[in-house]
Design a protein around this motif. Structure first.
Motif, short mmCIF file in Angstrom:
data_model
loop_
_atom_site.label_atom_id
_atom_site.label_comp_id
_atom_site.label_asym_id
_atom_site.label_seq_id
_atom_site.Cartn_x
_atom_site.Cartn_y
_atom_site.Cartn_z
N THR A 248 15.66 6.03 4.46
CA THR A 248 15.64 6.48 5.84
C THR A 248 14.71 5.59 6.65
N ALA A 249 14.77 5.78 7.97
CA ALA A 249 13.89 5.02 8.87
C ALA A 249 12.43 5.36 8.58
N LYS A 250 12.16 6.61 8.22
CA LYS A 250 10.77 7.00 7.95
C LYS A 250 10.25 6.35 6.66
N ASP A 251 11.12 6.21 5.66
CA ASP A 251 10.71 5.53 4.43
C ASP A 251 10.36 4.08 4.72
N PHE A 252 11.21 3.41 5.50
CA PHE A 252 10.93 2.03 5.89
C PHE A 252 9.63 1.94 6.68
N ALA A 253 9.44 2.87 7.62
CA ALA A 253 8.23 2.85 8.45
C ALA A 253 6.97 3.02 7.60
N GLU A 254 7.04 3.84 6.57
CA GLU A 254 5.87 4.05 5.72
C GLU A 254 5.52 2.79 4.94
N VAL A 255 6.53 2.03 4.49
CA VAL A 255 6.27 0.78 3.78
C VAL A 255 5.60 -0.22 4.72
N VAL A 256 6.10 -0.31 5.95
CA VAL A 256 5.51 -1.23 6.92
C VAL A 256 4.08 -0.81 7.26
N ARG A 257 3.85 0.50 7.42
CA ARG A 257 2.50 0.97 7.69
C ARG A 257 1.54 0.60 6.56
N TRP A 258 2.01 0.77 5.31
CA TRP A 258 1.19 0.41 4.15
C TRP A 258 0.83 -1.08 4.17
N LEU A 259 1.79 -1.90 4.55
CA LEU A 259 1.53 -3.35 4.63
C LEU A 259 0.46 -3.67 5.67
N VAL A 260 0.60 -3.05 6.83
CA VAL A 260 -0.27 -3.40 7.96
C VAL A 260 -1.65 -2.76 7.82
N GLU A 261 -1.70 -1.48 7.48
CA GLU A 261 -2.97 -0.76 7.49
C GLU A 261 -3.73 -0.81 6.17
N GLU A 292 0.96 6.24 19.72
CA GLU A 292 -0.24 5.39 19.70
C GLU A 292 -0.34 4.61 18.39
N ARG A 293 -0.10 5.32 17.29
CA ARG A 293 -0.21 4.66 15.98
C ARG A 293 0.94 3.68 15.78
N ALA A 294 2.14 4.08 16.20
CA ALA A 294 3.29 3.19 16.06
C ALA A 294 3.06 1.90 16.84
N ARG A 295 2.51 2.02 18.06
CA ARG A 295 2.29 0.82 18.86
C ARG A 295 1.22 -0.07 18.25
N ARG A 296 0.20 0.55 17.65
CA ARG A 296 -0.86 -0.21 17.01
C ARG A 296 -0.29 -1.03 15.85
N ILE A 297 0.63 -0.45 15.11
CA ILE A 297 1.25 -1.18 13.99
C ILE A 297 2.14 -2.30 14.52
N VAL A 298 2.92 -2.01 15.56
CA VAL A 298 3.84 -3.01 16.12
C VAL A 298 3.07 -4.23 16.60
N ARG A 299 1.89 -4.01 17.21
CA ARG A 299 1.11 -5.14 17.75
C ARG A 299 0.66 -6.10 16.64
N LYS A 300 0.59 -5.60 15.42
CA LYS A 300 0.15 -6.46 14.32
C LYS A 300 1.32 -7.11 13.57
N LEU A 301 2.52 -6.94 14.09
CA LEU A 301 3.69 -7.49 13.42
C LEU A 301 4.28 -8.65 14.20
N GLU A 302 4.72 -9.68 13.46
CA GLU A 302 5.54 -10.77 14.00
C GLU A 302 6.83 -10.76 13.18
N VAL A 303 7.88 -10.22 13.76
CA VAL A 303 9.10 -9.95 13.01
C VAL A 303 10.10 -11.10 13.18
N HIS A 304 10.73 -11.51 12.05
CA HIS A 304 11.79 -12.51 12.05
C HIS A 304 12.94 -11.94 11.21
#
Length: 376
Positions: A248-261, A292-304
């Motif tokens: 799901t989108a939430k599972d993907f989001a949790e993996v990305v959060r783990w990477l960034v935070e 707020e948290r989603a935006r904080r994670i997005v700012r630390k990403l450079e997506v290709h």
């Protein structure tokens, strides 16, 4: 008195003894050397009778007689080697035109009711077309082997569209990212995911034994599916696999959060390469976390994003392929067992520090993949 009497010269006798001591010649040649040495009637030679030689070396008397005769008539080399009988040359079954027809058939669609061409089907079709009067499937196989055509083999591949600007733009973007040197402030991370069906045994397998492979019952029990998120850092030779119960989108989001935070908390940016799966969007972060948290994670990403039909550009997909071949290509019954097996694979591969040297560049793409470029 024997008609063909063997009398060895000293040099010939020495050569035979050296050959037998080395033991590197063909078995037939060594047997003939034994025969000659025992049949030697020169002064001091054993001069055994043919029957005794035949019994000692397990050959027929006729063989002993032939070896003696070839030695007398043709010399030592002829006596040691098997007599080669000339065979009349045969006309090839398939000439150039017939081979061309065979290749065209093998590359064409199989007849209705058949999944693929077989050697016998091709042989029968050549006869039906009156290319040949008769031909065996083995002759067809040998003819196709020369051209390296394998009608029974199908390869699955991501076939990109031709002359597609969107594809080449995304491809060159990813290729440029792969050329960057390692920067701990901007780590390169590749992400991909795959599913794994959990399968249990309906009957206990019978272990392998000498002369018998392992036996597994064809029936199985389905225990649901799981998702595997592969995170790979090709420049460091590090990877991690996250097992989830859903995709799901939430599972993907949790993996990305783990990477960034968690993994790269100190990094300025995480350079993330991934494909265009419907959940692989920054919007997924807003489905899982407060804005707020989603935006904080997005700012630390450079997506290709890799291009559609261009998943081969994602190093994480390569790692998933290795994982599948080395670890997952079997029945695994529970999620707990899957997590344990994947963790063991991940630990061993990380200890080896298996990295990726990406050699395919934009210059290579413009030369080798010209057909994908609208203007080339």
């Amino acid at each position: 008195m024997k008609v063909y009497e063997v009398t060895l010269e000293a040099e010939e006798r020495q050569r035979l003894h050296e050959m037998l001591a080395a033991g590197k010649s063909a078995a037939r040649k060594l047997a003939h050397a034994h025969i000659l040495l025992k049949a030697d009637a020169a002064e001091g030679g054993p001069a055994w009778p043919d029957a005794r030689i035949a019994e000692a070396f397990g050959v027929s008397v006729a063989t002993v007689e032939r070896v003696r005769r070839r030695f007398v008539e043709q010399g030592l080399d002829a006596a040691l080697d098997r007599k080669r009988r000339g065979r009349p040359a045969r006309e090839p079954k398939l000439d150039g035109r017939a081979e061309a027809t065979l290749v065209a058939l093998a590359c064409s669609a199989p007849p209705d009711g058949r999944k693929r061409w077989t050697m016998q089907l091709l042989a029968d079709r050549l006869v039906e077309l009156r290319i040949v009067d008769a031909i065996s499937d083995e002759t067809v196989r040998v003819a196709l082997k020369k051209t390296k055509i394998k009608p029974w083999l199908t390869e699955r591949w991501c076939i990109p569209p031709e002359a597609n600007a969107e594809f080449v733009a995304a491809m060159e973007d990813v290729l440029d990212v792969y050329r960057r040197p390692y920067d701990e402030r901007r780590p390169l991370v590749c992400l991909d995911e795959a599913s794994k069906q959990l399968v249990g045994e309906a009957a206990a397998p019978i272990p392998a034994a000498p002369g018998r492979p392992e036996r597994v019952d064809y029936e199985y029990v389905r225990n649901g599916t799981t998702s595997l998120f592969m995170v790979a850092e090709p420049l460091l030779g590090w990877r991690a696999v996250k097992v989830t119960g859903r995709r799901t989108a939430k599972d993907f989001a949790e993996v990305v959060r783990w990477l960034v935070e968690d993994v790269h908390e100190e990094a300025e940016k995480v350079v993330l390469v991934m494909d265009n799966l419907n959940t692989h969007k920054l919007a997924s972060l807003y489905e899982a976390f407060p804005p707020e948290r989603a935006r904080r994670i997005v700012r630390k990403l450079e997506v290709h994003h890799t291009p559609k039909h261009g998943s081969w550009l994602n190093v994480a997909e390569i790692e998933l392929s290795v994982l599948s071949r080395q670890c997952l290509d079997r029945r695994i019954e529970t999620r707990e067992e899957l997590e344990r097996q994947v963790a063991a694979w991940e630990e061993a591969r990380n200890e080896q520090g298996v990295g990726v040297r990406w050699r395919f560049t934009t210059a290579d793409a413009r030369m080798k993949l010209r057909r994908l470029y609208p203007t080339l």
